[in-house]
Write a protein that holds these residues in place. Structure first.
Motif: not given
Length: 56
Positions: A35-56
């Protein structure tokens, strides 16, 4: 993650630009069916950097 699943976060570089995530099995073999979870949809354009996540 503690139960060996993999938290994958990624930039979605098509409108609506944003950040999405999937939780995969330990072997990452279920990418297409997880399942794909949409966390944010407010990016200003296609250059979003490199997101990271943590399970802690």
């Amino acid at each position: 993650m503690p139960d060996n699943r993999v938290l994958l976060t990624y930039g979605y570089r098509h409108q609506p630009y944003g950040i999405r995530a999937k939780i995969l099995n330990a072997e990452c073999t279920d990418f297409k069916t997880a399942v794909e979870v949409v966390l944010r949809t407010d990016g200003g354009g296609g250059d979003l950097g490199y997101p990271w996540g943590s399970s802690t």
